[in-house]
Scaffold this active site. Structure first.
Site, PDB file in Angstrom:
ATOM      1  N   SER A 199       0.886  -1.156   0.063  1.00 19.60           N
ATOM      2  CA  SER A 199       0.047   0.127  -0.204  1.00 19.60           C
ATOM      3  C   SER A 199       0.850   1.235  -0.057  1.00 19.60           C
ATOM      4  O   SER A 199       1.560   1.370  -0.967  1.00 19.60           O
ATOM      5  CB  SER A 199      -0.875  -0.089   1.113  1.00 19.60           C
ATOM      6  OG  SER A 199      -1.778   1.115   1.135  1.00 19.60           O
ATOM      7  N   HIS A 248      -8.915   0.881  -0.154  1.00 15.97           N
ATOM      8  CA  HIS A 248      -8.592   0.045  -1.462  1.00 15.97           C
ATOM      9  C   HIS A 248      -9.922  -0.642  -1.954  1.00 15.97           C
ATOM     10  O   HIS A 248     -10.091  -1.611  -2.393  1.00 15.97           O
ATOM     11  CB  HIS A 248      -7.590  -1.407  -1.258  1.00 15.97           C
ATOM     12  CG  HIS A 248      -6.431  -0.775  -0.849  1.00 15.97           C
ATOM     13  ND1 HIS A 248      -5.487   0.005  -1.705  1.00 15.97           N
ATOM     14  CD2 HIS A 248      -5.598  -0.617   0.348  1.00 15.97           C
ATOM     15  CE1 HIS A 248      -4.311   0.228  -1.185  1.00 15.97           C
ATOM     16  NE2 HIS A 248      -4.547   0.125   0.294  1.00 15.97           N
TER      17      HIS A 248
END
Length: 392
Positions: free
Chosen positions: A162, A279
């Protein structure tokens, strides 16, 4: 890499754009990703670099067959790995305090004090923890470079979880430290703002062979619709390792999955201490702010292979990076697939040494589940004092 461009990357934000990239690229083939080393990555890591253009460099690489142990891999952690006290064990190493001073100028607050002293509730906020993990991870590279410079010099591939992708790209020479940190700041603030608009979260799930994650998410969305929620979100947002997923979406959907865990063959569920459904499409309000800031900064092709969370493949060029970093906000993190891409090799071929740089050892634990043989060459670079690490 001669101090991975010595101090140039650390001070690039103070002394002008592109200092690291200019120093690195001028020195060419003796550095990470340069010349023959870039062409020999397929032999070092079997990393899908076979589609490089043929030429003299590739021919040279074929003549110089290296052991995979000569190439190292760096993994950069993401949000959730932060803890109060991180960074204390890094301050003695050259340039680390300069990094935190520069971070204070970019962010507008004292990041080092927040990391060392907390309070934890503030450090855990998305807007704070993402910059904190980013800086601590690159500071951990400074420690690694000081203690084992050959590890850094021989790095051939990197990946970040990430927000960790930004640190990986800075290390790879694709982005300037200060500019990337500013992008992380914008990203973190936009993600927190998006999270605060809808009650949402993330649920860690361990399943089995009978688990159908898509069906479970569909049932959870139907449940939300029965409660009057329009366009509910519930989907897999992180692929960690076989039989382990993170499902994100509306809180009502996640509560439904926890309550009905046996029905979906979940063996364990746990709500993660995050403020939103990262996400997933609930992060769409954060897309434009990040896209705009990425347009304003200079991005270049990485000097080593850096793998994207979005498709588990290596970044190819600057526009590719810009596009996928934005897409990553609303796409699942394909970490399990990335581990397979990075460590795929012919049977009997040795695995490279892997170093997790930054707070926590979560990526090492995941690597062990994904590829036990690769994990046996894994090490962690602590961000706390050695005696503290022994106690924890």
């Amino acid at each position: 890499m001669g101090g991975w461009a010595a101090a140039t990357w650390r001070l690039a934000g103070c002394s002008g754009r592109g200092v690291l990239r200019g120093a690195v690229r001028r020195r060419g083939s003796s550095l990470r990703g340069g010349g023959e080393r870039a062409a020999s990555l397929s032999e070092l890591l079997q990393s899908s670099v076979g589609d490089e253009e043929p030429g003299e460099a590739a021919a040279g690489a074929r003549r110089e067959r290296r052991s995979p142990r000569e190439g190292t891999v760096l993994l950069f952690p993401g949000q959730g790995s932060q803890f109060v006290g991180m960074g204390r064990g890094l301050l003695r190493y050259p340039g680390v305090r300069d990094m935190y001073r520069l971070a204070e100028k970019v962010l507008g607050y004292d990041l080092l004090s927040l990391c060392l002293e907390g309070p934890r509730a503030e450090l855990d906020r998305t807007r704070h923890c993402q910059p904190a993990v980013f800086v601590a991870s690159l500071a951990a590279v400074e420690k690694l470079n000081h203690l084992q410079p050959k590890v850094v010099e021989s790095c051939v591939a990197a990946a970040g979880y990430s927000v960790g992708e930004f640190a990986a790209l800075v290390f790879a020479g694709a982005m300037d430290f200060a500019e990337a940190l500013y992008a992380v700041k914008v990203r973190a603030e936009a993600m927190q703002a998006a999270a605060e608009t809808v009650p949402s979260g993330m649920l860690s799930v361990i399943g089995g062979q009978e688990t159908n994650y898509k069906y479970a998410c569909l049932e959870a969305r139907r449940h939300c619709e029965s409660l009057g929620i329009e366009n509910p979100v519930c989907e897999v947002s992180n692929y960690l390792f076989p039989d382990s997923r993170v499902i994100a979406g509306h809180l009502q959907a996640l509560e439904f999955l926890q309550k009905n865990a046996p029905k979906f063959y979940f063996t364990r569920t746990k709500m993660l201490p995050v403020s939103g459904a990262f996400h997933t499409r609930l992060m769409e309000p954060a897309v434009e702010p990040l896209a705009e800031v990425l347009k304003s900064i200079e991005i270049q092709k990485p000097l080593i292979c850096v793998y994207s969370n979005v498709d588990s493949k290596k970044y190819m060029h600057s526009k590719h990076i810009q596009k996928l970093l934005v897409k990553q906000l609303v796409s699942p993190v394909l970490w399990e697939q990335t581990m397979h891409s990075m460590y795929q090799r012919k049977q009997g071929m040795e695995f490279p040494y892997t170093y997790e740089v930054g707070p926590g050892k979560q990526l090492g634990a995941v690597l062990r589940k994904c590829n036990l043989k690769a994990w046996r060459q894994y090490s962690h670079v602590d961000v706390i004092e050695e005696e503290e690490a022994a106690e924890t």
